[in-house]
Design a protein around this motif. Structure first.
Motif, PDB file in Angstrom:
ATOM      1  N   PHE A 159       0.832  -1.235   0.008  1.00 23.84           N
ATOM      2  CA  PHE A 159       0.198  -0.066   0.058  1.00 23.84           C
ATOM      3  C   PHE A 159       0.880   1.272  -0.011  1.00 23.84           C
ATOM      4  O   PHE A 159       0.311   2.174   0.032  1.00 23.84           O
ATOM      5  N   ASN A 188       2.192   2.415  -2.546  1.00 21.18           N
ATOM      6  CA  ASN A 188       1.984   2.821  -3.815  1.00 21.18           C
ATOM      7  C   ASN A 188       0.633   3.127  -3.998  1.00 21.18           C
ATOM      8  O   ASN A 188      -0.301   2.161  -3.868  1.00 21.18           O
ATOM      9  N   GLN A 189       0.271   4.404  -4.354  1.00 23.61           N
ATOM     10  CA  GLN A 189      -1.220   4.717  -4.582  1.00 23.61           C
ATOM     11  C   GLN A 189      -2.118   3.881  -5.767  1.00 23.61           C
ATOM     12  O   GLN A 189      -2.955   3.675  -5.609  1.00 23.61           O
ATOM     13  N   ALA A 190      -1.189   3.792  -6.773  1.00 20.93           N
ATOM     14  CA  ALA A 190      -1.743   2.899  -7.818  1.00 20.93           C
ATOM     15  C   ALA A 190      -2.171   1.528  -7.387  1.00 20.93           C
ATOM     16  O   ALA A 190      -3.165   0.937  -7.877  1.00 20.93           O
ATOM     17  N   ARG A 191      -1.343   0.914  -6.700  1.00 22.53           N
ATOM     18  CA  ARG A 191      -1.522  -0.435  -6.042  1.00 22.53           C
ATOM     19  C   ARG A 191      -2.761  -0.441  -5.198  1.00 22.53           C
ATOM     20  O   ARG A 191      -3.627  -1.464  -5.314  1.00 22.53           O
ATOM     21  N   THR A 192      -2.775   0.477  -4.367  1.00 20.32           N
ATOM     22  CA  THR A 192      -3.914   0.769  -3.386  1.00 20.32           C
ATOM     23  C   THR A 192      -5.268   0.873  -4.378  1.00 20.32           C
ATOM     24  O   THR A 192      -6.174   0.312  -4.071  1.00 20.32           O
ATOM     25  N   ALA A 193      -5.119   1.626  -5.389  1.00 17.86           N
ATOM     26  CA  ALA A 193      -6.328   1.794  -6.322  1.00 17.86           C
ATOM     27  C   ALA A 193      -6.736   0.441  -6.906  1.00 17.86           C
ATOM     28  O   ALA A 193      -7.921   0.033  -7.075  1.00 17.86           O
ATOM     29  N   ASP A 245       4.644   5.288 -13.130  1.00 19.79           N
ATOM     30  CA  ASP A 245       3.308   5.410 -12.658  1.00 19.79           C
ATOM     31  C   ASP A 245       2.499   5.673 -13.724  1.00 19.79           C
ATOM     32  O   ASP A 245       1.152   5.231 -13.492  1.00 19.79           O
ATOM     33  N   ARG A 302       1.267   2.260 -14.275  1.00 21.29           N
ATOM     34  CA  ARG A 302       0.145   1.633 -13.502  1.00 21.29           C
ATOM     35  C   ARG A 302      -1.190   2.254 -13.363  1.00 21.29           C
ATOM     36  O   ARG A 302      -2.114   1.477 -13.226  1.00 21.29           O
ATOM     37  N   TRP A 303      -1.243   3.565 -13.531  1.00 19.30           N
ATOM     38  CA  TRP A 303      -2.776   4.260 -13.580  1.00 19.30           C
ATOM     39  C   TRP A 303      -3.284   3.880 -14.840  1.00 19.30           C
ATOM     40  O   TRP A 303      -4.440   3.527 -14.769  1.00 19.30           O
TER      41      TRP A 303
END
Length: 219
Positions: A33, A35-40, A101, A104-105
């Motif tokens: 968590f 990384n924000q994209a992995r959280t998303a 990133d 990722r997004w």
């Protein structure tokens, strides 16, 4: 036990296992968590799982089933477990990185879009949509909406979402795991089309001649 509760438990267990493997591959909760994209990815996965409870579908063998295709469930299960763990592990190891990133997004967006496309045909078909290759009571040949262009929109959504999940970890390993779903998915489509052709005859053959399996002009 109420069918919806049984379904909710099954969805919760499968998603829980999937996310647990990803977190394990990433090196733990904090590492994942960070990384924000992995959280998303987790947020989108949970949202799609919740939505799946209300769109219909079943696992009924119906009036007639192609039981010879059930092997694909084992294939998808193994690929799913590896697809949950390996991209996160490769991300942690820095293996075959892509491009930061932005990738990722893009993965998050594809996971959401593919998941919605996966669920839309289930909502349209309702109880006629079975996880098994089977003819259901009152089965009709649907040729409107997305079905007027492609014969398997739900499977296209599945591939898009699998690719999105893989890209969310910014590694080519995720892309390879998404592509690994293609052979069993093609076998599944072959079985479905044989069964539908035997059920609807010339009407299905005419429909098949005028549509693409997944992508118009490509396949």
């Amino acid at each position: 036990m109420h069918p919806l509760l049984i379904r909710a438990l099954a969805v919760a267990l499968s998603i829980g296992l999937y996310l647990a493997l990803a977190i394990l591959g990433a090196g733990g909760v904090n590492a994942y968590f960070a990384n924000q994209a992995r959280t998303a990815l987790v947020v989108v996965t949970l949202a799609l799982g919740a939505a799946s409870l209300f769109v219909g579908g079943n696992l009924s063998a119906g009036l007639r089933e192609d039981r010879g295709n059930r092997w694909v469930f084992a294939a998808f299960f193994v690929i799913g477990l590896l697809g949950a763990y390996l991209p996160a592990w490769a991300d942690r190891q820095g293996l075959w990185r892509l491009d930061g990133d932005a990738v990722r997004w893009l993965g998050v967006a594809l996971l959401a879009a593919g998941g919605a496309l996966r669920l839309w045909p289930v909502a349209v078909l309702g109880r006629r949509f079975s996880g098994l290759v089977a003819i259901q009571p009152g089965h009709e040949l649907v040729t409107t909406g997305l079905y007027s262009r492609i014969r398997h929109p739900s499977y296209l959504g599945f591939l898009i979402s699998a690719l999105g999940w893989g890209l969310g970890f910014n590694t080519a390993v995720g892309v390879l795991m998404a592509l690994a779903n293609i052979p069993p998915l093609v076998a599944r489509m072959n079985a479905e089309e044989r069964l539908l052709s035997s059920e609807f005859g010339a009407a299905y053959e005419a429909y098949r001649a005028s549509t693409a399996r997944l992508i118009p002009g490509v396949y």
